[in-house]
Structure formats: C-alpha cells, structure tokens
Design an enzyme around this catalytic site. Structure first.
Site, PDB file in Angstrom:
ATOM      1  N   GLU A   1      33.549  83.498 -48.584  1.00 30.19           N
ATOM      2  CA  GLU A   1      33.457  84.934 -48.262  1.00 30.19           C
ATOM      3  C   GLU A   1      34.671  85.240 -47.404  1.00 30.19           C
ATOM      4  O   GLU A   1      34.742  84.798 -46.253  1.00 30.19           O
ATOM      5  CB  GLU A   1      32.179  85.239 -47.477  1.00 30.19           C
ATOM      6  CG  GLU A   1      30.893  84.957 -48.224  1.00 30.19           C
ATOM      7  CD  GLU A   1      30.698  85.821 -49.442  1.00 30.19           C
ATOM      8  OE1 GLU A   1      31.350  86.874 -49.547  1.00 30.19           O
ATOM      9  OE2 GLU A   1      29.907  85.427 -50.302  1.00 30.19           O
TER      10      GLU A   1
ATOM     11  N   VAL B   1      42.673  80.579 -44.627  1.00 26.60           N
ATOM     12  CA  VAL B   1      41.922  79.335 -44.399  1.00 26.60           C
ATOM     13  C   VAL B   1      40.988  79.071 -45.585  1.00 26.60           C
ATOM     14  O   VAL B   1      40.743  77.922 -45.954  1.00 26.60           O
ATOM     15  CB  VAL B   1      41.154  79.370 -43.054  1.00 26.60           C
ATOM     16  CG1 VAL B   1      40.369  78.075 -42.841  1.00 26.60           C
ATOM     17  CG2 VAL B   1      42.116  79.571 -41.886  1.00 26.60           C
ATOM     18  N   GLY B   2      40.527  80.136 -46.232  1.00 29.05           N
ATOM     19  CA  GLY B   2      39.697  79.969 -47.434  1.00 29.05           C
ATOM     20  C   GLY B   2      40.466  79.235 -48.530  1.00 29.05           C
ATOM     21  O   GLY B   2      39.933  78.336 -49.191  1.00 29.05           O
TER      22      GLY B   2
ATOM     23  N   GLY C   1      35.555  83.418 -43.627  1.00 23.27           N
ATOM     24  CA  GLY C   1      36.689  83.534 -42.716  1.00 23.27           C
ATOM     25  C   GLY C   1      37.863  84.181 -43.417  1.00 23.27           C
ATOM     26  O   GLY C   1      37.684  84.919 -44.390  1.00 23.27           O
ATOM     27  N   SER C   2      39.046  83.877 -42.943  1.00 20.98           N
ATOM     28  CA  SER C   2      40.238  84.530 -43.486  1.00 20.98           C
ATOM     29  C   SER C   2      40.585  83.976 -44.865  1.00 20.98           C
ATOM     30  O   SER C   2      40.231  82.839 -45.198  1.00 20.98           O
ATOM     31  CB  SER C   2      41.405  84.309 -42.527  1.00 20.98           C
ATOM     32  OG  SER C   2      41.635  82.920 -42.398  1.00 20.98           O
ATOM     33  N   THR C   3      41.293  84.771 -45.640  1.00 17.00           N
ATOM     34  CA  THR C   3      41.678  84.340 -46.982  1.00 17.00           C
ATOM     35  C   THR C   3      42.595  83.117 -46.895  1.00 17.00           C
ATOM     36  O   THR C   3      42.485  82.196 -47.712  1.00 17.00           O
ATOM     37  CB  THR C   3      42.346  85.513 -47.737  1.00 17.00           C
ATOM     38  OG1 THR C   3      41.327  86.507 -47.934  1.00 17.00           O
ATOM     39  CG2 THR C   3      42.882  85.101 -49.081  1.00 17.00           C
TER      40      THR C   3
ATOM     41  N   CYS D   1      34.939  92.402 -42.257  1.00 18.78           N
ATOM     42  CA  CYS D   1      35.512  92.215 -43.599  1.00 18.78           C
ATOM     43  C   CYS D   1      35.228  93.426 -44.481  1.00 18.78           C
ATOM     44  O   CYS D   1      36.002  93.744 -45.374  1.00 18.78           O
ATOM     45  CB  CYS D   1      34.941  90.958 -44.227  1.00 18.78           C
ATOM     46  SG  CYS D   1      33.146  90.931 -44.227  1.00 18.78           S
TER      47      CYS D   1
ATOM     48  N   LYS E   1      29.762  74.503 -38.475  1.00 21.65           N
ATOM     49  CA  LYS E   1      30.795  74.683 -37.446  1.00 21.65           C
ATOM     50  C   LYS E   1      31.007  76.165 -37.187  1.00 21.65           C
ATOM     51  O   LYS E   1      31.560  76.886 -38.004  1.00 21.65           O
ATOM     52  CB  LYS E   1      32.137  74.079 -37.873  1.00 21.65           C
ATOM     53  CG  LYS E   1      33.111  74.022 -36.678  1.00 21.65           C
ATOM     54  CD  LYS E   1      34.569  74.054 -37.061  1.00 21.65           C
ATOM     55  CE  LYS E   1      35.214  75.417 -37.014  1.00 21.65           C
ATOM     56  NZ  LYS E   1      35.198  76.111 -35.718  1.00 21.65           N
TER      57      LYS E   1
ATOM     58  N   GLU F   1      44.728  93.059 -44.324  1.00 22.07           N
ATOM     59  CA  GLU F   1      43.569  93.251 -43.472  1.00 22.07           C
ATOM     60  C   GLU F   1      44.044  93.335 -42.011  1.00 22.07           C
ATOM     61  O   GLU F   1      44.525  92.354 -41.454  1.00 22.07           O
ATOM     62  CB  GLU F   1      42.625  92.058 -43.664  1.00 22.07           C
ATOM     63  CG  GLU F   1      41.254  92.284 -43.130  1.00 22.07           C
ATOM     64  CD  GLU F   1      40.344  91.097 -43.389  1.00 22.07           C
ATOM     65  OE1 GLU F   1      40.810  89.953 -43.289  1.00 22.07           O
ATOM     66  OE2 GLU F   1      39.160  91.329 -43.675  1.00 22.07           O
TER      67      GLU F   1
HETATM   68  P1  NDP Z   1      39.454  82.043 -39.737  1.00 28.13           P
HETATM   69  O1  NDP Z   1      39.695  81.820 -41.176  1.00 28.13           O
HETATM   70  O2  NDP Z   1      40.563  81.851 -38.799  1.00 28.13           O
HETATM   71  O3  NDP Z   1      38.284  81.079 -39.213  1.00 28.13           O
HETATM   72  C1  NDP Z   1      37.026  80.985 -39.845  1.00 28.13           C
HETATM   73  C2  NDP Z   1      36.427  79.643 -39.513  1.00 28.13           C
HETATM   74  O4  NDP Z   1      37.236  78.624 -40.105  1.00 28.13           O
HETATM   75  C3  NDP Z   1      36.405  79.347 -38.007  1.00 28.13           C
HETATM   76  O5  NDP Z   1      35.247  78.606 -37.702  1.00 28.13           O
HETATM   77  C4  NDP Z   1      37.646  78.496 -37.834  1.00 28.13           C
HETATM   78  O6  NDP Z   1      37.619  77.659 -36.702  1.00 28.13           O
HETATM   79  C5  NDP Z   1      37.608  77.679 -39.120  1.00 28.13           C
HETATM   80  N1  NDP Z   1      38.885  77.057 -39.462  1.00 28.13           N
HETATM   81  C6  NDP Z   1      40.130  77.383 -39.021  1.00 28.13           C
HETATM   82  N2  NDP Z   1      41.038  76.519 -39.553  1.00 28.13           N
HETATM   83  C7  NDP Z   1      40.349  75.655 -40.334  1.00 28.13           C
HETATM   84  C8  NDP Z   1      40.728  74.531 -41.147  1.00 28.13           C
HETATM   85  N3  NDP Z   1      41.986  74.123 -41.235  1.00 28.13           N
HETATM   86  N4  NDP Z   1      39.757  73.892 -41.834  1.00 28.13           N
HETATM   87  C9  NDP Z   1      38.469  74.280 -41.738  1.00 28.13           C
HETATM   88  N5  NDP Z   1      38.046  75.317 -40.970  1.00 28.13           N
HETATM   89  C10 NDP Z   1      38.972  76.000 -40.291  1.00 28.13           C
HETATM   90  O7  NDP Z   1      38.795  83.477 -39.642  1.00 28.13           O
HETATM   91  P2  NDP Z   1      38.355  84.241 -38.321  1.00 28.13           P
HETATM   92  O8  NDP Z   1      37.414  83.417 -37.514  1.00 28.13           O
HETATM   93  O9  NDP Z   1      39.584  84.748 -37.690  1.00 28.13           O
HETATM   94  O10 NDP Z   1      37.478  85.425 -38.932  1.00 28.13           O
HETATM   95  C11 NDP Z   1      38.016  86.554 -39.405  1.00 28.13           C
HETATM   96  C12 NDP Z   1      38.132  86.526 -40.913  1.00 28.13           C
HETATM   97  O11 NDP Z   1      36.850  86.332 -41.505  1.00 28.13           O
HETATM   98  C13 NDP Z   1      38.642  87.826 -41.458  1.00 28.13           C
HETATM   99  O12 NDP Z   1      39.692  87.617 -42.356  1.00 28.13           O
HETATM  100  C14 NDP Z   1      37.432  88.420 -42.196  1.00 28.13           C
HETATM  101  O13 NDP Z   1      37.719  89.254 -43.237  1.00 28.13           O
HETATM  102  C15 NDP Z   1      36.698  87.214 -42.609  1.00 28.13           C
HETATM  103  N6  NDP Z   1      35.287  87.550 -42.802  1.00 28.13           N
HETATM  104  C16 NDP Z   1      34.809  87.637 -44.082  1.00 28.13           C
HETATM  105  C17 NDP Z   1      33.512  88.008 -44.328  1.00 28.13           C
HETATM  106  C18 NDP Z   1      33.004  88.056 -45.725  1.00 28.13           C
HETATM  107  O14 NDP Z   1      31.823  87.867 -45.900  1.00 28.13           O
HETATM  108  N7  NDP Z   1      33.820  88.301 -46.737  1.00 28.13           N
HETATM  109  C19 NDP Z   1      32.595  88.319 -43.238  1.00 28.13           C
HETATM  110  C20 NDP Z   1      33.191  88.191 -41.932  1.00 28.13           C
HETATM  111  C21 NDP Z   1      34.498  87.801 -41.757  1.00 28.13           C
HETATM  112  P3  NDP Z   1      38.184  78.127 -35.279  1.00 28.13           P
HETATM  113  O15 NDP Z   1      38.501  79.567 -35.349  1.00 28.13           O
HETATM  114  O16 NDP Z   1      37.084  77.804 -34.359  1.00 28.13           O
HETATM  115  O17 NDP Z   1      39.400  77.308 -35.015  1.00 28.13           O
END
Ligand code: NDP
Length: 500
Positions: free
Chosen positions: A262, A244-245, A240-242, A296, A187, A394
């Site tokens: 990550e 949602v992680g 993604g974000s911490t 990130c 996704k 961040e």
């Molecule tokens: P988000 O956590 O908002 O989203 C990441 C992914 O998770 C998207 O595909 C999003 O879908 C999906 N998502 C959102 N809600 C849910 C849920 N409830 N269950 C499952 N999946 C969900 O992050 P961002 O897209 O805003 O990306 C930015 C973040 O990513 C920053 O915090 C950054 O630090 C981190 N990042 C980390 C990296 C690393 O390797 N450490 C590298 C690059 C980024 P959708 O947005 O389509 O709704």
C-alpha cells in the site's frame, strides 16, 4: 521564534519506556530510540533500537509458532473468539492508544480517537471473516473426480507500517493475517511505535499464543530490511512510500515471497459545474488538510472546470482559513503538527518549487509558529500545471494544488497523467458524468460526491505505483493464504500403462 511552551495536558506526563515483544518475551534493544513529540517538542516515548539479530529471532519465533504451534491449527471459531476479545480490549484501552498516536505523530486527539473506533470495527470484521474462510469444491468434473480447493494460511508474514496512521494501518493488516492462521513479525515506524507495542500486550491478554505476533522496533534498514529478505518469511505486507515499496519488492524477489504493497497517492478530485459546491468545498478542505495532508489518500490535486475554478478556489480558501491548526491534544484542533522538522522543510521546498515553476500561492505557503512544535498553514497553490512536480509527486503535507479543465476528456487525461492510482473524487449531480469519469479514472477507490469515506467491508489499495493487492473487504483474509488443489479420484483408475 517563540519559546516552546509545554501544554497543560502534559504537566504530569512522563515519557514512556517501551520494550519490544519477541516470542512472548518483553525484550530490551541495543540502546533506545527517543521520540520527540512533533506537536509538543518534548520526549514522549522511548523504544528499543532493535537490530538485524532481533528481527531474525522474531522471524524464527514466528516460524516455530507457524510450523509447530497451535495458532494455525485452531478452528476459525477459536481464532475468531480471540480476535473479538482483542477488539474489546482495544476498545477498553482506546483512550490510551489514541493519546499515544496523538503525541507521537502530532495528529489531533479527536481524530486519533476516531481512528481507534475504526480500528476496533476492523478487528471485529476480521474476526467474522476468520470463521468464513473457505475454499471451493467442483462436483462437475465427472463421476471419477471430485475437486476441492483449499485455502491454507500462507505462513510467516512480515508486517511493516508507516507513521501517519500508526494503529489504524497495523489494524488493516494484522487481524486478517491472524484470521487466516498466519504468524507474524510487525515493525512499526521508528517514530510512532507506542500504540503497536501496547497492541502486543492486548494480544497476549486476549489469548494469542507466544510467537504468533512479534513486534520489533527500530529503523527500516536495521529491522525492516531483514524482514524482507529472510528465507523463513513467506509474505510481506508493507505500507509506506513507493520508493521503499519498490525496494521491498526487489528484496522479496530473491526468495519469491508474496508481496502486498500500500503505497503513495496523488489523488485528484474532478469537479463539474453542476456539482453541489457547498458539499464539495467542505470535502476539498477535509481531503486536503485531514491529518495535515500526511495521508496517502489526501485529495491533494483539484481538477476544477474552468467556469467555476475562481469562485470555488476562493470559497475553499475562505473555509481553509477557519480550520483550527494547533495543539494536537486540544480536542477542538482539526490540523495538528508535521511529523518532523525535516519533513516540514521538504513540504516548503515543494511550495517554493511550484512558485518558481509558475504557480501562485492563494493561501498559506509556510510554517506556523505556535511555540509548540512544527506546524504548517493550510496552503493552496493556484495555476498549477499537470507537468509540475507539485501536481505529480506526493507532497504529504497540507498543500492543495488547483488545476483546471475544459472538457470531460481533458479532466480524465489530467487525472490519469501521473504514476499513482490510489483514489479519486468525482463531483457532479449528473449520474452519467459520475459513472463515465468514475469508470475511466485509474484508481483503486473512486468517491462520488463525497471524499475519503471508508468501511471495513470495502477493499482499499492502489493501481500502478500506488501498490499491489487490496486490504479490507471480504477477500482480505484470502490475501494471507495459499491455494491448494485436492484432485481426488473416485473408483477404479484407468492407468496409463495398465492394460485396458
Ligand atoms: P517509508 O516508506 O519511509 O517507511 C514505511 C516503513 O518502512 C517504516 O516502518 C520504515 O521504517 C520502513 N522502512 C524504511 N526503510 C526500509 C527498508 N530498507 N526495508 C524495510 N523497511 C523499511 O514511509 P513513511 O513512514 O515515511 O510513510 C509515509 C508513506 O506511506 C507515504 O508515501 C504514504 O503515501 C504511504 N502510505 C500509504 C498508505 C496506503 O495505504 N497506500 C497509507 C499510509 C501511508 P522507519 O521509518 O522506522 O525507518
């Protein structure tokens, strides 16, 4: 506010309509999600709005492909050849993929092309690892025992990716999962799904069987959430974000799925007076403003020795003024657009909050109206204290916070006084200083006298709330495996109940 001008490069451009890929079939959704280019303010892509039922169909297809399909049963060499073909096809379509990443995310086209080059290398590296995946044997357990440790593909993997490096991040996960023999549901972010959907076409062409890679577009709550709870999923690989992680981990706990995360970072660069300051000033500007700071790994927190802080900050500001912020499609642009108007506002709030808390704006601080989309002036905040939000959280924008230190011990304490631990930089010509600090900073990657260099061979991931597990490197394929012990008896066995 200036009226938006459609750039010349988009003169003959027509927004592209995508479909998602479930069990090898290109599928419509329940409506479409429109992506407005952050750097051009025009609709550039439409993706199907997938839902829970689509995610469940994709998971069922991946399950079937894992349990009964050819992919996990192929030899490593067969999978490797298909991954190598995929790498060649990615290289052949790199301009198209880079264009999509550029217009959908707002990153500069030159940078998007660079990321595609990096991604091709990762696919080739993973292809090589597909042939080398192996376990261990123990011939040391006595005459009656031979121990063999097998690596088996873990099963169905949910791959969830963010918007900031759309093609690169899926490439840090998918080829390694495929190399191990896993099947997947991917996704991408609902804002930047285009290049991942093109990857679907490429993988089918390369010979990946139907159902092995499924790509479902849509929002996190609709599509991502079921991918983290479904009992048929064995592992989740999330970037993604911490926040949602953490939610992903909670969801995964219900069925005890393996989780690789990550997440975010707030990465320090510690600079000693004996450092090569010319090299550092350039790296500071690159570290802070690359990908408009939506990174990130951004070096968003400088920790400068007090004796050089004023001079170095002034030099960084001079160089940052020369950075070209502009149309992402212009090959000379170095910093592109901010992902959404809401995100630009959030970055502005951080700057405002820092000023209220006592920091001062040395450079920038606000939006830049280019008549194209949403942009921000490279910003430097001086006089930042370690307890301010801008020093701990961040920002994910082109904002550099400057802190200072007197002693090495203090520098290490400030560097570690946050919840994140993704990466760090240390600058000194003294070997002992670099190694002492490098070993004490709690971060997954420490750069010494450089910043944000990467290689497919080097593991990447974070300490603490920056994540769990590592991507890339030679163990990356193993992450997508289970370990099975074969404990084999040789010769007559003396039984527990049998007469001796
Ligand atoms: P988000 O956590 O908002 O989203 C990441 C992914 O998770 C998207 O595909 C999003 O879908 C999906 N998502 C959102 N809600 C849910 C849920 N409830 N269950 C499952 N999946 C969900 O992050 P961002 O897209 O805003 O990306 C930015 C973040 O990513 C920053 O915090 C950054 O630090 C981190 N990042 C980390 C990296 C690393 O390797 N450490 C590298 C690059 C980024 P959708 O947005 O389509 O709704």
């Amino acid at each position: 506010m200036t009226a938006h001008v459609k750039p010349k490069a988009l003169d003959n451009f027509k927004a592209r309509d995508f479909r998602m890929m479930i069990d090898g079939v290109w599928t419509e959704g329940d409506g479409m999600i429109e992506r407005i280019a952050p750097g051009h303010s025009v609709v550039v892509s439409r993706y199907p709005a997938g839902n829970k039922a689509d995610a469940e169909r994709a998971i069922a297809a991946a399950r079937k492909a894992f349990d009964n399909g050819p992919w996990p049963r192929m030899t490593g060499a067969e999978r490797s050849n298909i991954l190598l073909k995929a790498a060649d096809l990615i290289a052949a379509r790199a301009d198209e993929l880079a264009f999509l990443d550029c217009i959908e995310s707002g990153k500069p086209i030159s940078q998007a092309k660079g990321e595609l080059g990096g991604a091709v290398d990762i696919w080739r590296y993973a292809a090589a690892l597909a042939r080398d995946l192996h376990g261990e044997s123990y011939n040391t357990l006595g005459d009656g025992t031979l121990g063999v440790v097998l690596r088996e593909a873990i099963g169905v993997v949910s791959i969830i990716t963010p918007w900031n490096f759309p093609f690169l991040i899926v490439s840090q996960k998918l080829p390694f999962a495929l190399a191990a023999g896993c099947t997947t549901v991917v996704k991408p972010s609902e804002m930047t799904s285009g290049s991942t959907l093109v990857l679907g076409e490429i993988l089918i062409e390369a010979g990946v069987p139907a159902g092995v890679v499924n790509i479902v577009t849509g929002t996190g709550p609709e599509v991502g959430a079921p991918m983290t709870t479904d009992p048929d999923v064995d592992m989740i690989s999330f970037t993604g974000s911490t926040g949602v992680g953490k939610l992903t981990m909670v969801n995964a706990a219900q069925t005890l799925k393996k989780v690789s995360l990550e997440l975010g970072g707030k990465n320090p660069q510690i600079v000693f007076p004996d450092a090569d300051l010319d090299a550092f000033v350039d790296a500071a500007v690159f570290g802070a403003y690359f990908n408009a700071g939506e990174c990130c790994n951004a070096g968003s927190r400088l920790i400068l020795h007090t004796s050089i802080a004023e001079e170095v900050t002034a030099r960084i500001a001079e160089l940052a003024k020369k950075v070209k912020v502009g149309d992402p499609l212009d090959p000379t642009t170095q910093v592109g657009a901010i992902i959404t108007p809401q995100h630009l506002e959030k970055i502005g709030d951080y700057v405002e909050g820092a000023v209220k808390a006592g920091a001062s704006v040395t450079l920038g601080g606000g939006a830049l109206d280019l008549g194209l989309g949403q942009f921000m002036v490279p910003t430097i905040l001086s006089g930042v204290e370690p307890d301010m939000a801008v020093a701990r959280e961040e920002v994910f924008g082109p904002v550099l916070s400057v802190l200072t230190f007197e002693t090495t011990k203090e520098a290490i304490r400030i560097a570690n006084a946050i919840d994140y631990g993704l990466s760090a930089g240390v600058w000194s010509r003294d070997f002992d200083t670099c190694l002492t600090v490098g070993r004490k900073v709690r971060a997954g990657t420490v750069w010494m006298n450089t910043f944000m260099d990467g290689a497919s061979e080097l593991p990447f991931g974070g300490y603490r709330q920056s994540g769990l597990g590592r991507e890339l490197g030679r163990h990356a394929v193993e992450d997508y495996t289970e370990t099975k012990t074969l404990n084999m008896h040789i010769g007559a066995r003396t039984g527990w109940w049998m007469p001796r």
